[in-house]
Write a protein that holds these residues in place. Structure first.
Motif, short mmCIF file in Angstrom:
data_model
loop_
_atom_site.label_atom_id
_atom_site.label_comp_id
_atom_site.label_asym_id
_atom_site.label_seq_id
_atom_site.Cartn_x
_atom_site.Cartn_y
_atom_site.Cartn_z
N VAL A 30 4.17 14.70 -11.25
CA VAL A 30 4.58 14.88 -12.64
C VAL A 30 3.44 15.48 -13.46
O VAL A 30 3.65 16.39 -14.27
CB VAL A 30 5.04 13.54 -13.25
CG1 VAL A 30 5.18 13.62 -14.75
CG2 VAL A 30 6.35 13.10 -12.62
N THR A 31 2.23 15.01 -13.24
CA THR A 31 1.07 15.53 -13.97
C THR A 31 0.85 17.01 -13.68
O THR A 31 0.59 17.80 -14.59
CB THR A 31 -0.19 14.72 -13.61
OG1 THR A 31 0.04 13.35 -13.93
CG2 THR A 31 -1.40 15.22 -14.37
N VAL A 32 0.97 17.39 -12.41
CA VAL A 32 0.79 18.79 -12.04
C VAL A 32 1.85 19.67 -12.71
O VAL A 32 1.54 20.73 -13.27
CB VAL A 32 0.82 18.96 -10.50
CG1 VAL A 32 0.96 20.42 -10.11
CG2 VAL A 32 -0.42 18.35 -9.88
N VAL A 33 3.08 19.23 -12.70
CA VAL A 33 4.15 20.02 -13.31
C VAL A 33 3.96 20.12 -14.82
O VAL A 33 4.07 21.19 -15.41
CB VAL A 33 5.54 19.43 -12.97
CG1 VAL A 33 6.63 20.08 -13.80
CG2 VAL A 33 5.83 19.61 -11.49
N LEU A 34 3.63 18.99 -15.46
CA LEU A 34 3.45 19.02 -16.91
C LEU A 34 2.20 19.78 -17.33
O LEU A 34 2.08 20.18 -18.48
CB LEU A 34 3.41 17.59 -17.46
CG LEU A 34 4.74 16.84 -17.39
CD1 LEU A 34 4.58 15.43 -17.92
CD2 LEU A 34 5.83 17.57 -18.14
N ALA A 35 1.27 19.98 -16.43
CA ALA A 35 0.05 20.75 -16.74
C ALA A 35 0.32 22.25 -16.81
O ALA A 35 -0.50 23.00 -17.35
CB ALA A 35 -1.03 20.46 -15.70
N LEU A 36 1.44 22.69 -16.29
CA LEU A 36 1.78 24.11 -16.33
C LEU A 36 2.17 24.53 -17.75
O LEU A 36 3.08 23.94 -18.33
CB LEU A 36 2.94 24.41 -15.37
CG LEU A 36 2.67 24.14 -13.89
CD1 LEU A 36 3.96 24.27 -13.10
CD2 LEU A 36 1.60 25.08 -13.37
N ARG B 128 0.83 -1.21 0.00
CA ARG B 128 0.00 0.00 0.00
C ARG B 128 0.87 1.26 0.00
O ARG B 128 0.56 2.24 -0.67
CB ARG B 128 -0.92 -0.01 1.21
CG ARG B 128 -1.93 1.07 1.20
CD ARG B 128 -2.81 0.96 2.41
NE ARG B 128 -4.20 1.07 2.01
CZ ARG B 128 -5.19 0.99 2.84
NH1 ARG B 128 -4.98 0.74 4.11
NH2 ARG B 128 -6.41 1.14 2.42
N LEU B 129 1.96 1.25 0.75
CA LEU B 129 2.86 2.39 0.80
C LEU B 129 3.53 2.62 -0.56
O LEU B 129 3.66 3.76 -1.01
CB LEU B 129 3.91 2.20 1.89
CG LEU B 129 4.81 3.41 2.16
CD1 LEU B 129 3.99 4.59 2.67
CD2 LEU B 129 5.89 3.04 3.16
N LEU B 130 3.93 1.53 -1.23
CA LEU B 130 4.52 1.67 -2.56
C LEU B 130 3.51 2.21 -3.56
O LEU B 130 3.84 3.06 -4.39
CB LEU B 130 5.07 0.32 -3.04
CG LEU B 130 6.35 -0.15 -2.35
CD1 LEU B 130 6.68 -1.57 -2.75
CD2 LEU B 130 7.50 0.78 -2.68
N LYS B 131 2.27 1.76 -3.48
CA LYS B 131 1.23 2.28 -4.37
C LYS B 131 1.00 3.77 -4.11
O LYS B 131 0.80 4.54 -5.05
CB LYS B 131 -0.06 1.49 -4.18
CG LYS B 131 0.00 0.11 -4.79
CD LYS B 131 -1.30 -0.65 -4.56
CE LYS B 131 -1.20 -2.05 -5.14
NZ LYS B 131 -2.43 -2.82 -4.90
N LEU B 132 1.01 4.15 -2.85
CA LEU B 132 0.86 5.56 -2.51
C LEU B 132 2.02 6.38 -3.09
O LEU B 132 1.82 7.48 -3.61
CB LEU B 132 0.78 5.75 -1.00
CG LEU B 132 0.65 7.18 -0.50
CD1 LEU B 132 -0.67 7.79 -0.96
CD2 LEU B 132 0.75 7.23 1.01
N GLY B 133 3.23 5.85 -3.01
CA GLY B 133 4.40 6.53 -3.58
C GLY B 133 4.28 6.70 -5.08
O GLY B 133 4.60 7.76 -5.63
N VAL B 134 3.81 5.66 -5.76
CA VAL B 134 3.62 5.74 -7.21
C VAL B 134 2.57 6.79 -7.54
O VAL B 134 2.76 7.62 -8.44
CB VAL B 134 3.22 4.37 -7.80
CG1 VAL B 134 2.74 4.50 -9.23
CG2 VAL B 134 4.39 3.40 -7.72
N LEU B 135 1.47 6.77 -6.81
CA LEU B 135 0.41 7.75 -7.03
C LEU B 135 0.91 9.18 -6.79
O LEU B 135 0.63 10.09 -7.56
CB LEU B 135 -0.78 7.46 -6.11
CG LEU B 135 -1.97 8.40 -6.23
CD1 LEU B 135 -2.59 8.31 -7.62
CD2 LEU B 135 -2.99 8.08 -5.16
N TRP B 136 1.71 9.35 -5.74
CA TRP B 136 2.28 10.66 -5.43
C TRP B 136 3.17 11.15 -6.57
O TRP B 136 3.08 12.31 -7.00
CB TRP B 136 3.07 10.58 -4.13
CG TRP B 136 3.70 11.87 -3.73
CD1 TRP B 136 4.98 12.27 -4.01
CD2 TRP B 136 3.09 12.96 -3.03
NE1 TRP B 136 5.19 13.53 -3.51
CE2 TRP B 136 4.05 13.97 -2.90
CE3 TRP B 136 1.83 13.16 -2.50
CZ2 TRP B 136 3.78 15.17 -2.27
CZ3 TRP B 136 1.57 14.36 -1.86
CH2 TRP B 136 2.54 15.34 -1.75
#
Length: 93
Positions: free
Chosen positions: A78-84, A65-73
């Motif tokens: 990356v999505t937020v940065v590329l949305a700029l 679960r922690l690894l999945k959370l890290g991937v999601l984070w």
């Protein structure tokens, strides 16, 4: 796991190269030392702190679960940065 480690290492190398380029191009010479100091603080102080907390956190929520959370984070960051728009533009001076 080896493939993921290889991709992570390549991504880290590209990220560091781009960061160094942006700092040299965009940050005035008189404050570059301060900017680098804050970067070093994050890498050498906060990074190990995060690694130290990873073990207890995986004990609480579970390693998978922690690894999945890290991937999601990471994907969200990356999505937020590329949305700029300023990031997507390729303005070359």
């Amino acid at each position: 796991m080896a493939t993921a480690a290889l991709l992570a290492g390549g991504g880290a190398a590209v990220c560091h190269t781009l960061l160094a380029t942006v700092i040299q191009r965009e940050i005035p010479a008189e404050v570059r030392g301060r900017v680098s100091a804050f970067g070093s603080l994050g890498a050498y102080a906060l990074g190990p702190l995060g690694l130290a907390l990873a073990g207890p956190a995986s004990g609480v929520v579970g390693a998978e679960r922690l690894l999945k959370l890290g991937v999601l984070w990471q994907l969200t960051a990356v999505t937020v940065v590329l949305a700029l728009p300023s990031v997507r533009r390729h303005d070359v001076r």
